[in-house]
Design a protein around this motif. Structure first.
Motif, short mmCIF file in Angstrom:
data_model
loop_
_atom_site.label_atom_id
_atom_site.label_comp_id
_atom_site.label_asym_id
_atom_site.label_seq_id
_atom_site.Cartn_x
_atom_site.Cartn_y
_atom_site.Cartn_z
N ALA A 176 0.82 -1.21 0.00
CA ALA A 176 0.00 0.00 0.00
C ALA A 176 0.85 1.26 0.00
CB ALA A 176 -0.94 -0.01 1.20
N ALA A 177 1.86 1.29 0.86
CA ALA A 177 2.72 2.48 0.94
C ALA A 177 3.44 2.72 -0.38
CB ALA A 177 3.72 2.33 2.08
N VAL A 178 3.88 1.65 -1.03
CA VAL A 178 4.57 1.78 -2.33
C VAL A 178 3.63 2.35 -3.38
CG1 VAL A 178 5.70 0.52 -4.20
CG2 VAL A 178 6.17 -0.10 -1.81
N LEU A 179 2.44 1.76 -3.49
CA LEU A 179 1.48 2.21 -4.50
C LEU A 179 1.05 3.66 -4.25
CD1 LEU A 179 -0.67 -1.04 -4.75
CD2 LEU A 179 1.11 -0.27 -6.32
N GLN A 180 0.88 4.01 -2.98
CA GLN A 180 0.49 5.39 -2.65
C GLN A 180 1.57 6.38 -3.07
OE1 GLN A 180 -0.30 4.61 1.49
NE2 GLN A 180 -2.52 4.59 1.20
N ARG A 181 2.84 5.98 -2.95
CA ARG A 181 3.93 6.88 -3.37
C ARG A 181 3.89 7.13 -4.87
NH1 ARG A 181 7.08 4.06 0.56
NH2 ARG A 181 8.06 2.75 -1.04
N PHE A 182 3.33 6.19 -5.62
CA PHE A 182 3.18 6.37 -7.07
C PHE A 182 1.82 6.98 -7.42
CE2 PHE A 182 6.57 3.13 -7.18
CZ PHE A 182 7.38 3.63 -8.18
N ASP A 183 1.09 7.43 -6.41
CA ASP A 183 -0.24 8.05 -6.60
C ASP A 183 -1.24 7.09 -7.24
OD1 ASP A 183 0.46 10.50 -5.44
OD2 ASP A 183 1.30 11.23 -7.32
N ILE A 184 -1.11 5.82 -6.92
CA ILE A 184 -2.10 4.83 -7.36
C ILE A 184 -3.15 4.72 -6.27
CG2 ILE A 184 -2.50 2.40 -7.95
CD1 ILE A 184 0.38 2.29 -9.00
N ASP A 185 -4.34 5.21 -6.54
CA ASP A 185 -5.40 5.24 -5.54
C ASP A 185 -5.88 3.81 -5.25
OD1 ASP A 185 -8.48 5.47 -4.78
OD2 ASP A 185 -7.47 7.32 -4.21
N LEU A 186 -5.87 3.44 -3.98
CA LEU A 186 -6.19 2.07 -3.61
C LEU A 186 -7.67 1.76 -3.69
CD1 LEU A 186 -3.88 1.66 -0.47
CD2 LEU A 186 -3.32 1.27 -2.87
N CYS A 187 -8.50 2.79 -3.68
CA CYS A 187 -9.95 2.57 -3.74
C CYS A 187 -10.46 2.63 -5.18
CB CYS A 187 -10.66 3.60 -2.87
SG CYS A 187 -10.39 3.37 -1.11
N SER A 188 -10.23 3.75 -5.84
CA SER A 188 -10.80 3.91 -7.17
C SER A 188 -10.19 2.94 -8.19
CB SER A 188 -10.61 5.35 -7.66
OG SER A 188 -9.24 5.67 -7.81
N ARG A 189 -8.97 2.47 -7.92
CA ARG A 189 -8.31 1.54 -8.85
C ARG A 189 -8.22 0.12 -8.28
NH1 ARG A 189 -6.39 4.35 -13.07
NH2 ARG A 189 -6.07 6.59 -12.79
N ALA A 190 -9.00 -0.17 -7.25
CA ALA A 190 -8.90 -1.46 -6.56
C ALA A 190 -9.07 -2.65 -7.48
CB ALA A 190 -9.92 -1.53 -5.43
N ASP A 191 -9.96 -2.53 -8.48
CA ASP A 191 -10.25 -3.67 -9.36
C ASP A 191 -9.46 -3.65 -10.66
OD1 ASP A 191 -12.13 -4.78 -7.56
OD2 ASP A 191 -13.62 -3.30 -8.22
N GLU A 192 -8.61 -2.65 -10.82
CA GLU A 192 -7.75 -2.60 -12.00
C GLU A 192 -6.52 -3.49 -11.79
OE1 GLU A 192 -6.64 1.38 -12.90
OE2 GLU A 192 -8.69 2.08 -13.19
N SER A 193 -6.00 -4.05 -12.86
CA SER A 193 -4.73 -4.77 -12.75
C SER A 193 -3.61 -3.74 -12.56
CB SER A 193 -4.47 -5.59 -14.01
OG SER A 193 -4.21 -4.74 -15.11
#
Length: 243
Positions: free
Chosen positions: A19-36
């Motif tokens: 989660a911390a890694v993805l957040q640093r890349f501005d990958i939203d964990l909620c809106s993109r939850a179902d995206e690969s």
């Protein structure tokens, strides 16, 4: 190891540090939850190889096995390991988890009212542990390191605000107990850190982060309560017998 075809939800479910890694890349964990991962990176124009590399690095540094030669460490080296590994982890992760608690509670507390109490407990835990780390690093650990430095001396009379190292050690162990009670309450409130089936990506990552924090906390406390502190008490006693 995450793959290109895994969804963001699957990645944060399987790797607590993701989660911390993805957040640093501005990958939203909620809106993109179902995206690969591949799809999310493509839409955000990110290098998927770079994201995978950072995810791999983070996985390698997750709470887990301690160095194999840890029992041979001097007390000074053990203190360095505790501060650089476990104290640093607390200072990095607790603010992040507290921020996530506020976000998840603000969004889902009507459906999961226990989130408000979890939010308050994390605020309390951060206050408790940050004060605790300061006391160890400013008072107790320097005293133990000084004892270790002069272990071969015939006598040792350090200047300290306590009569015996056992006194601040007892206070630190009481602090560990207080933090442990908060973490145990968090475990109970979160159904052992198991998010509901309907949880969004941030919710899932938050509970995964809490689970990882508990793992690190257990290792941290074991190294202090069961390894460092008994050795310090024994060393002080041996020095007093010499003197």
């Amino acid at each position: 190891m995450p793959t290109l075809t895994q969804s963001i939800r699957e990645i944060v479910s399987n790797q607590s540090s993701a989660a911390a890694v993805l957040q640093r890349f501005d990958i939203d964990l909620c809106s993109r939850a179902d995206e690969s991962l591949k799809q999310a990176c493509a839409e955000l124009q990110l290098s998927v190889d770079q994201v995978l590399e950072k995810l791999s690095d983070a996985a390698a540094n997750e709470p887990g096995a301690e160095p194999a030669d840890l029992p041979s460490y001097s007390m000074s080296r053990l203190i360095q390991h505790i501060v650089r590994t476990h104290h640093r982890y607390v200072r990095r992760e607790l603010p992040r988890l507290t921020e996530m608690a506020h976000k998840v509670a603000g969004k889902h507390s009507e459906r999961s009212p226990e989130l408000r109490k979890i939010e308050r407990l994390l605020d309390e835990l951060q206050t408790e542990m940050f004060a605790h780390l300061e006391k160890e690093e400013r008072v107790l650990f320097p005293f133990i390191a000084e004892m270790d430095q002069y272990a071969v001396a015939s006598s040792f009379s350090p200047s300290a605000c306590f009569l015996s190292v056992a006194q601040p050690i007892r206070m630190m162990m009481l602090g560990h107990d207080a933090a442990d009670r908060i973490i145990e309450e968090l475990r109970n409130l979160t159904n052992e850190f198991e998010p509901p089936k309907w949880a969004c990506g941030t919710y899932v990552a938050f509970y995964g982060g809490l689970r990882a924090f508990e793992t690190d906390f257990r290792q941290h406390v074991h190294l202090e309560n069961d390894v460092l502190f008994p050795r310090a008490i024994e060393m002080e006693s041996a020095m007093q017998r010499k003197g």
